[in-house]
Design a protein around this motif. Structure first.
Motif, mmCIF file in Angstrom:
data_model
loop_
_atom_site.group_PDB
_atom_site.id
_atom_site.type_symbol
_atom_site.label_atom_id
_atom_site.label_comp_id
_atom_site.label_asym_id
_atom_site.label_seq_id
_atom_site.Cartn_x
_atom_site.Cartn_y
_atom_site.Cartn_z
ATOM 1 N N LEU A 110 1.267 10.472 -3.835
ATOM 2 C CA LEU A 110 0.429 11.005 -2.757
ATOM 3 C C LEU A 110 1.232 11.341 -1.501
ATOM 4 N N LEU A 111 2.396 10.697 -1.348
ATOM 5 C CA LEU A 111 3.202 10.992 -0.159
ATOM 6 C C LEU A 111 4.212 12.079 -0.503
ATOM 7 N N ILE B 190 0.852 -1.206 0.000
ATOM 8 C CA ILE B 190 0.000 0.000 0.000
ATOM 9 C C ILE B 190 0.884 1.251 0.000
ATOM 10 N N GLU B 191 1.937 1.213 0.828
ATOM 11 C CA GLU B 191 2.852 2.349 0.912
ATOM 12 C C GLU B 191 3.512 2.611 -0.444
ATOM 13 N N CYS B 192 3.981 1.503 -1.093
ATOM 14 C CA CYS B 192 4.635 1.648 -2.405
ATOM 15 C C CYS B 192 3.666 2.241 -3.427
ATOM 16 N N TYR B 193 2.416 1.800 -3.333
ATOM 17 C CA TYR B 193 1.414 2.307 -4.267
ATOM 18 C C TYR B 193 1.219 3.803 -4.065
ATOM 19 N N LEU B 194 1.145 4.193 -2.793
ATOM 20 C CA LEU B 194 0.959 5.615 -2.481
ATOM 21 C C LEU B 194 2.150 6.444 -2.960
ATOM 22 N N ILE B 195 3.355 5.874 -2.790
ATOM 23 C CA ILE B 195 4.559 6.605 -3.224
ATOM 24 C C ILE B 195 4.541 6.783 -4.739
ATOM 25 N N SER C 72 2.102 6.770 -6.732
ATOM 26 C CA SER C 72 1.044 7.642 -7.238
ATOM 27 C C SER C 72 1.289 9.103 -6.834
ATOM 28 N N GLY D 14 7.569 2.228 -6.446
ATOM 29 C CA GLY D 14 7.522 2.923 -5.159
ATOM 30 C C GLY D 14 8.597 2.439 -4.201
ATOM 31 N N LYS E 210 11.438 4.611 -2.349
ATOM 32 C CA LYS E 210 11.580 4.572 -0.894
ATOM 33 C C LYS E 210 13.030 4.266 -0.502
#
Lengths: 264, 303
Positions: free
Chosen positions: A55-56, A46-51, A53, A241, A245
């Motif tokens: 969003l972070l 989920i974190e990788c997806y957010l990165i 996209s 992502g 990271k």
């Protein structure tokens, strides 16, 4: 209590029941870890997806100025997956990485990519970085990237070759004096000998390991001294992502003695 | 992991230590011992490492966070080392290697280097005087590194300890000090070269014509030749390399020997490293074991 335990072990050591119970408990512990890992993998994905996209916020602005040279180590089994490797290189060039070194112990990457890239060989970049095999890669239509391919033979065998070179120089210098002087090579001698036999090169600042376990698989020792080693999981489930990271985490690192720190 | 936590909790609970009832503490201690042995028995069902290497990182940070003197951090680190050594012994790990002092550490503040050297001298002398710990585990102690860089008293104490434990056949405990991997490799190259020179001289003496043959007489130096002259000769490659305090680099430690080692970087600082962290490390190793073993066998076949 102690004696009860030892008695218990002594009595039932040959018994299958105790072994069965131990095996069962061992299995349960590992099952629990697997479940825990599954959960953390979900969070990570989920974190990788957010990165990826965007969003972070903190991952949007990457500072790559300290990352001069990036190494990728791929497990032998996964090195055959050409498509994924190409995709990975493409992402790296999009992110803005300039110099990449790809390593697998059997030299599968070297065999499958180098001939294809021969036409693109760029002598200037190779000279600048002291590397024999390098090419400019602009496959994705993004910024240019210099790539070097390494295999297990550039590791320990490279050091053995350099040792041969040093030894033969030593003998040719000392034949007349009957070789009374003890050999006293320094690390600098070794580094230049490695360069002479074609196994020299810059030390990567960051090494991304793609494979089932965190293990460097014999990456050339002379180029691994202060390299940050990060495990990225299997190549088949690689994520954009995750790379962002890793690069972000790298930019926050501090080293006492390596290239990243201030020499004390 | 849950099991390991319960087995450790009695020692971690400060209330237990404060209690005056000796009986209760005694019972708790033996219960803790029993649980620990049970856990080790369960753990030993899976593949166990033969050789664990530690990079003992984080002593200074520990002292800083606890606002104690820097030297005190190293002292707590030493007790953590002895505790880990005993746990490894209980688990049947035969070889332990620790990175005690890097050649680069000489670049640190001279007073810190001095106090570290004093600590080492003191601890080595303690071990020399009080041999109960060494005798209990029949431990053989090696010092890997360029001992010439050490000051005289420490070097002599280290050599004495090595000589006095050389005959022991139990756990092999190697202290890397002052060590780094690249200097180990260069040292091996020098030794191989010196060996070749001696071989040449013997041949030369036997040859009446005085025909100096420096090429072709001997085979090329191979990886195995270098292996024989590493400090680690005769010791299997580490199965696990643990660097505490979450740092991800090897900092020039055993680069030659760690081709198929499982590299782990747990978060606790070295003085905080305890039994449960060790259990966790072994569980992680057991999960990676099939892959590591497969890669090792594959590499052996291709040799």
């Amino acid at each position: 209590m102690k004696s009860v335990f030892s008695l218990c072990v002594q009595m039932s050591r040959p018994s299958i029941i105790l072994k069965f119970i131990l095996g069962l408990l061992w299995g349960i512990i590992h099952l629990a870890i697997s479940l825990f890992n599954l959960w953390s993998l979900l969070i990570y994905n989920i974190e990788c997806y957010l990165i990826s996209s965007g969003l972070l916020w903190k991952y949007r602005d990457l500072h790559l100025d300290r990352l001069k040279y990036l190494a990728i180590v791929v497990a032998s089994k996964e090195a055959k997956n050409n498509m994924k490797i190409r995709q990975l290189l493409c992402w790296l060039s999009t992110i803005g990485v300039k110099y990449v070194c790809l390593y697998d112990i059997e030299g599968i990457l070297k065999k499958s990519f180098e001939p294809a890239m021969n036409g693109l060989r760029d002598g200037k970049a190779g000279e600048y970085l002291d590397i024999g095999a390098s090419v400019n890669y602009s496959h994705c239509g993004h910024k240019e990237m210099v790539i070097e391919w390494l295999s297990g033979s550039d590791g320990k065998e490279g050091i053995a070759k350099a040792a041969n070179l040093l030894c033969s120089t030593y003998f040719s210098e000392n034949t007349h004096g009957n070789g009374k002087r003890e050999p006293t090579f320094t690390e600098a001698d070794m580094a230049s000998a490695l360069k002479a036999v074609g196994c020299g090169g810059p030390e990567p600042d960051l090494l991304l390991m793609y494979g089932p376990a965190r293990c460097h698989l014999g990456f050339p020792a002379w180029r691994l001294r202060y390299t940050e080693i990060m495990h990225m999981g299997p190549l088949k489930s690689m994520k954009y992502g995750a790379i962002v990271k890793a690069l972000y985490n790298f930019s926050k690192k501090y080293q006492n003695y390596g290239k990243l720190g201030f020499q004390l | 992991m849950a099991g390991s936590r319960t087995s450790c909790s009695p020692s971690a609970d400060p209330k237990v230590e404060k209690t005056d009832e000796v009986v209760t503490t005694g019972v708790l201690a033996s219960l803790q011992n029993f649980l620990r042995k049970c856990l080790i028995a369960v753990l030993s069902y899976g593949p166990m490492p033969k050789h664990i290497a530690f990079i003992m990182d984080g002593n200074r940070r520990y002292a800083k966070f606890r606002s104690i003197q820097q030297g005190a951090g190293h002292r707590v680190g030493f007790s953590a080392l002895i505790a880990s050594l005993m746990y490894c012994y209980e688990m049947g790990v035969k070889y332990i290697t620790v990175y005690a002092f890097s050649i680069d550490n000489f670049k640190r503040d001279p007073s810190e280097v001095q106090s570290l050297m004093e600590l080492m001298e003191e601890k080595i002398n303690e071990l020399l005087d009080n041999r109960s710990v060494i005798n209990k585990i029949n431990c053989k102690i090696n010092f890997w590194g360029n001992l010439d860089l050490l000051c005289e008293p420490v070097r002599l104490a280290a050599q004495k300890l090595m000589a006095s434990t050389a005959g022991n056949t139990g756990l092999v405990f190697s202290v890397c000090m002052p060590y780094n991997s690249t200097s180990e490799i260069v040292n091996a190259v020098n030794e191989v070269c010196a060996e070749r020179r001696e071989m040449l001289q013997i041949e030369h003496a036997g040859d009446c014509n005085g025909y100096a043959a420096n090429n072709g007489v001997h085979s090329e130096i191979s990886v195995a030749d270098l292996d024989r002259h590493m400090y680690s000769a005769g010791c299997p490659d580490p199965d696990i390399v643990i660097r505490t305090s979450g740092e991800t680099r090897l900092s020039n430690f055993l680069l030659w020997q760690t081709t198929f080692s499982h590299l782990q970087n747990p978060d606790p600082l070295w003085p905080e490293f305890s039994f449960r962290h060790l259990v966790w490390a072994i569980l992680q190793y057991q999960r990676a074991y099939p892959y590591l073993e497969q890669s090792r066998n594959l590499a052996k076949k291709q040799m």
